[in-house]
Design a protein around this motif. Structure first.
Motif, PDB file in Angstrom:
ATOM      1  N   LYS A 127       1.270   9.552  -5.816  1.00 39.09           N
ATOM      2  CA  LYS A 127       1.637  10.928  -5.470  1.00 39.09           C
ATOM      3  C   LYS A 127       2.663  11.487  -6.438  1.00 39.09           C
ATOM      4  CE  LYS A 127       0.632  11.795  -0.630  1.00 39.09           C
ATOM      5  NZ  LYS A 127       1.180  12.322   0.637  1.00 39.09           N
ATOM      6  N   GLU A 173       0.780   4.201  -2.850  1.00 41.38           N
ATOM      7  CA  GLU A 173       0.497   5.609  -2.541  1.00 41.38           C
ATOM      8  C   GLU A 173       1.622   6.509  -3.050  1.00 41.38           C
ATOM      9  OE1 GLU A 173      -1.939   7.256  -1.616  1.00 41.38           O
ATOM     10  OE2 GLU A 173      -3.198   6.261  -0.148  1.00 41.38           O
ATOM     11  N   THR A 213      -3.502  11.604  -3.036  1.00 41.19           N
ATOM     12  CA  THR A 213      -3.581  10.256  -2.469  1.00 41.19           C
ATOM     13  C   THR A 213      -4.558   9.430  -3.288  1.00 41.19           C
ATOM     14  OG1 THR A 213      -5.367  10.844  -0.936  1.00 41.19           O
ATOM     15  CG2 THR A 213      -3.096  11.167  -0.176  1.00 41.19           C
ATOM     16  N   LEU A 214      -4.466   8.112  -3.131  1.00 48.02           N
ATOM     17  CA  LEU A 214      -5.343   7.207  -3.872  1.00 48.02           C
ATOM     18  C   LEU A 214      -6.809   7.408  -3.516  1.00 48.02           C
ATOM     19  CD1 LEU A 214      -3.172   3.968  -3.673  1.00 48.02           C
ATOM     20  CD2 LEU A 214      -3.647   5.304  -5.725  1.00 48.02           C
ATOM     21  N   TYR A 251       0.834  -1.205   0.000  1.00 50.76           N
ATOM     22  CA  TYR A 251       0.000   0.000   0.000  1.00 50.76           C
ATOM     23  C   TYR A 251       0.868   1.253   0.000  1.00 50.76           C
ATOM     24  CZ  TYR A 251      -2.985   3.680   1.907  1.00 50.76           C
ATOM     25  OH  TYR A 251      -3.631   4.868   2.123  1.00 50.76           O
TER      26      TYR A 251
END
Length: 695
Positions: A673, A669, A687-688, A665
């Motif tokens: 970014k 991210e 951010t996602l 994760y």
């Protein structure tokens, strides 16, 4: 004494002027003059000569080259080329009479060659080549060039750490390894900082100009800040075994004296030199025979360096002659003068020092200045006066881990006869400092006070026992540990548990987490409630109201931003598929990253994970088969590399076909970014979560 004044370290003894080492080897071959302006010396001595010349002249050479090529990184490379040429040629041809000018001329010729090779600078190369050919013989760069180099090395666009590293590299002539040893980091870290600083200067197109008027004063303040930071790190090292790093002090003094020559009309420049000269004069008296710190009032003033004191007084006179209102360095230098003029500790004019700190606090109202003022007030008007001000600083978040605050409080409490409180403060200060010499000194001060506190467990022991329970899982121990470690640092791990109150806990919370998010505040509050219930202390969280947790809605990417994202050239298939799936499914990033190939139903455009369904539309359906490339098992989204032997993940996170692990994760991210920085007006990237939200 000031908040930093009690710590010190002596310099190494020097051999007497008349001592001579026993001669065991044949003498080195004598120097031989082979012609006008050239002297042949042994190879080893030549290398030492080159190193010495480089140390003295590198700043001028790099400055002159930067003016020519307008690129600090390229200028240093060209200067290094000249240095290599000297190492190759001087052992055979001899050292020139003016080695600095030789290096400068050689480097300039390298610069002209570089410009000639650049098609974009045709006119510039003709002009510069003509100027160089017209110069009679060897020349030296102007003083203004060195000042420009100082200003550009300390430019505000650079982070403080980068300014320090670049200044010591370009103006100090230190290698990355030498700088790294001084600041207890690796050479790689320093090299990266220097490279990043040069890259930033190039990207920001910082001009190699000399600003005028107010802008020059503002830029000089940045240079002074860097020089004084280097000096302070040498004078009172923040970490490591030794209390001082004399090399940094000497380098800061050299840079300060150089700057005073370059900017003779700037009062603050001379004031900083005066401050450093006088402080450095006490170096030999600041430690005892075993390297232990000696407080200012206990120092043998006969060991203070009178030459440095006189130089400091002279610099102070120059600062006053320059005129203008007193600045922060002038006021600090005036305080140093007060100490230097006192024949012994009893003669110190503490009332005058307190008044100067008052003026400094009006000009620069920082917590550190107020803490030093508390020391002066305590010496001038009694310890209670100083303690009142020091106590007011305990709620300042910027001082929560500053070891000199409890150290000062401990000294004032001891003078008031409140010995047990002083003992705890000295121990707390020792736990906060990263310098071994200071830590040992503070522990000795604490142990010199007899422990007459109430019997029973301490806060530190109770916290340790609480976290050692078998019924706590690893995540809970980690979370509770953060809370209890902060309480121990703020209150002292030797604080009697029975004396811990809800008011003291509330004060720690206000300082440590007063500005934190509601979820963070509530998590630490829950940890305190659990600890107080376990220790049967009542409700230590009584003064801590639970905060309402609200999560603001994250705005979605606009259609224009999405179009720019999907149409980005050379967008990797993995990232494209992941982002499309997140956008079309509105599922969480962690849920999507946990998908395995065997979970996918490509025909129905859905997959099951954690008891819920993730569905997608045509965009993802078009990309998934190409991403999977025939794989039938393992994680859908894989990392770029296979894991190392020391980082073997669980089998469920490994692809049996490729050996690569599941994409994390954090990495996902980071990639999003970095890719979306150009879409973000703040250039920070998104951010996602922005892919999940709906407009």
């Amino acid at each position: 004494m000031t908040a930093r004044a009690w710590s010190s370290r002596s310099s190494a003894p020097e051999p007497s002027a008349g001592s001579r080492p026993e001669r065991r080897r044949a003498p080195a071959p004598a120097c031989e003059r082979v012609g006008a302006g050239v002297v042949i010396v042994p190879v080893l001595d030549t290398r030492r000569t080159v190193a010495a010349v480089w140390k003295l002249e590198s700043a001028k050479i790099v400055a002159a080259l930067t003016r020519m090529v307008h690129d600090v990184g390229l200028a240093e490379e060209l200067a290094q080329d000249a240095l290599v040429a000297a190492l190759e040629q001087w052992p055979s041809t001899g050292v020139p009479d003016n080695p600095g000018a030789w290096l400068t001329t050689t480097a300039k010729r390298r610069a002209v060659d570089h410009i000639r090779r650049s098609q974009r600078l045709t006119r510039k190369q003709e002009q510069l080549a003509h100027e160089l050919e017209q110069q009679p013989g060897e020349s030296e760069p102007g003083q203004d060039d060195v000042l420009r180099l100082m200003l550009i090395s300390c430019h505000p666009v650079l982070a403080t750490e980068a300014r320090v590293a670049l200044t010591l590299r370009l103006l100090g002539g230190l290698t990355a390894e030498e700088i790294a040893r001084a600041f207890l980091v690796t050479g790689t870290v320093i090299t990266q900082r220097i490279a990043a600083a040069k890259r930033t200067l190039a990207e920001e197109q910082v001009p190699f100009d000399l600003p005028d008027g107010a802008e020059l004063t503002e830029r000089l303040s940045s240079v002074l800040e860097v020089i004084y930071l280097v000096f302070n790190e040498g004078y009172a090292a923040t970490s490591g075994e030794d209390l001082m790093r004399p090399g940094l002090c000497l380098e800061a003094l050299r840079l300060g004296r150089l700057l005073a020559e370059l900017a003779p009309q700037e009062a603050e420049v001379h004031a900083l030199v005066a401050l450093m000269e006088i402080q450095a004069s006490r170096s030999a008296a600041r430690t005892g025979p075993s390297g232990e710190p000696v407080q200012l009032h206990e120092q043998n003033r006969g060991r203070w360096d009178q030459l440095l004191i006189r130089r400091g007084f002279t610099a102070m006179l120059r600062a006053r002659e320059a005129g203008g209102p007193p600045g922060p360095y002038l006021l600090q230098a005036a305080i140093a003068v007060c100490h230097a003029q006192a024949h012994d500790a009893e003669d110190t004019d503490w009332a005058q020092i307190a008044a100067l700190y008052g003026a400094l606090a009006q000009l620069v109202p920082t917590p550190i200045v107020h803490l030093n003022r508390a020391v002066a007030l305590g010496m001038a008007y009694g310890p209670q006066e100083g303690l009142d001000l020091a106590d007011a600083l305990t709620t300042d978040p910027s001082l929560r881990d500053y070891h000199l605050l409890p150290s000062v409080r401990g000294d004032l409490l001891a003078r008031l006869g409140r010995h047990q409180e002083a003992r705890r403060e000295f121990h707390r200060a020792a736990s906060l400092t990263r310098n071994a010499a200071e830590r040992a000194f503070l522990h000795r001060r604490a142990e010199a006070i007899e422990d007459a506190g109430p019997p029973g467990p301490t806060l530190g022991r109770a916290a340790h026992d609480f976290l050692s329970r078998d019924d706590l899982d690893a995540a809970t121990i980690r979370s509770y540990g953060q809370t209890l470690r902060r309480l121990c640092l703020a209150l002292g791990d030797r604080m009697p548990l029975a004396s811990l109150t809800a008011e003291e806990v509330a004060r720690v919370f206000a300082t440590a987490w007063g500005e934190s998010a509601a979820a963070t505040w509530n998590r630490h509050r829950a940890a305190v409630r659990s600890f107080s219930a376990w220790a049967s202390l009542g409700d230590l969280a009584a003064g801590l109201d639970r905060r309402a947790e609200t999560r603001p809605r994250t705005p979605a990417l606009s259609p224009a931003q999405l179009d720019a994202l999907w149409s980005r050239p050379e967008l990797p298939m993995r990232e494209h598929t992941l982002w499309r799936l997140l956008y079309e499914s509105a599922a969480g990033a962690k849920a999507v990253l946990s998908l395995n190939v065997e979970d996918l139903d490509l025909e129905e455009r859905r997959a099951r994970t954690g008891g819920t369904w993730v569905t997608w539309r045509s965009g993802t359906a078009r990309l998934l088969p190409e991403l999977l490339a025939g794989r039938t098992r393992g994680p859908v989204f894989l990392s770029d590399r296979r894991p190392g032997p020391a980082r073997t993940p669980a089998q469920t996170d490994l692809c049996p076909d490729t050996g690569r692990r599941r994409l994390s994760y954090e990495r996902a991210e980071y990639l999003f970014k970095e890719t979306t920085k150009h879409l973000d007006p703040a250039a920070g990237g998104y951010t996602l979560r922005r892919l999940r939200s709906r407009p």
